[in-house]
Scaffold this active site. Sequence first.
Site, PDB file in Angstrom:
ATOM      1  CG  ASP A  96      25.564  26.220 -45.523  1.00 15.30           C
ATOM      2  OD1 ASP A  96      24.423  25.969 -45.106  1.00 15.30           O
ATOM      3  OD2 ASP A  96      26.567  26.224 -44.808  1.00 15.30           O
TER       4      ASP A  96
ATOM      5  CD  GLN B  90      28.319  25.353 -38.474  1.00 14.57           C
ATOM      6  OE1 GLN B  90      27.924  24.545 -39.313  1.00 14.57           O
ATOM      7  NE2 GLN B  90      27.479  26.081 -37.773  1.00 14.57           N
TER       8      GLN B  90
ATOM      9  CE  LYS C  15      24.620  22.577 -39.676  1.00 16.96           C
ATOM     10  NZ  LYS C  15      25.310  23.816 -40.032  1.00 16.96           N
TER      11      LYS C  15
END
Length: 291
Positions: free
Chosen positions: A121, A98, A54
């Site tokens: 997200d 994450q 990422k």
Amino acid sequence: MTAKIIDGKAIAERIRAQIAQEVQQRVEAGLTRPGLATVLVGDNPASQIYVRMKHKACEQVGINSFGYELPADASQEEVEALVERLNADPAIHGILVQLPLPAGLDEEKVLGRIRLEKDVDGFHPLNIGRLAQKGREPLFVPCTPAGIMVLLEEAGVTLEGARAVVLGRSNIVGMPVSLLLLRRNATVTVCHSRTRDLPAVTREADVLIAAVGRAEMVRRDWVKPGAVVIDVGVNRVEDPTAKKGYRLVGDVAFDEVKDVASAITPVPGGVGPMTIAMLLKNTLRAAKLAD
Ligand code: GUN
């Protein structure tokens, strides 16, 4: 029939090029450069690889990225305090925690701490709640499901009235992609470990999304001729002939299913690259929201 291969890598590259151009134009116009913060708790090797990918992708399109790492034994308070700090930082437009978090941490509470405008997200309970309800719009949609929808669009798939079957009900993929398909007026069936006679259910699908994490589970006779198959799985299988001793396969037995499906995504090079492209897109949007 030999299926058309849906080239996620090429589609993602095109999207990334557009993002890079927009970022450059923003910066030239004197606007802020978009910034993404990643939060990695613990030392899960797969998570470390994903986070690294990422950051690299951000760099390639001119998005600033800031990596924060906490030890596996970090307390709930420490993780939430870090999120609060990032919420308050004007150089950071998107925050990505994450997943999975190490056992013992309350994932829902951590995700609920992220400022809605920075929830790139799309996992904040409010964003997911809005996704699930008619007439409501989430600020951000989770990246892998959003990427799947772009792939279906690019492949020219009609979703209105289609029968869609989703294998898997994870918070990250199965559940949100089911909601997105429903919003597009597909008739959606969600299958899971307790579903009886799975092949009979998947054979009904015009659009089949496989997101269970079981190597090559979907076989030729699970698929209706002409169906569109999206393979989200990334599974390692031992392969002594491969340099690393393993190779990556999806949840779909590609070589068999490509002969019955009308279109199919490969692994790698299908859904995976789209997840990161959507994250970059969401981060650029978050920067625009902050202008
Ligand atoms: N773990 C696996 N996929 C994802 C994702 O898309 N976002 C985050 N934050 N964690 C993940």
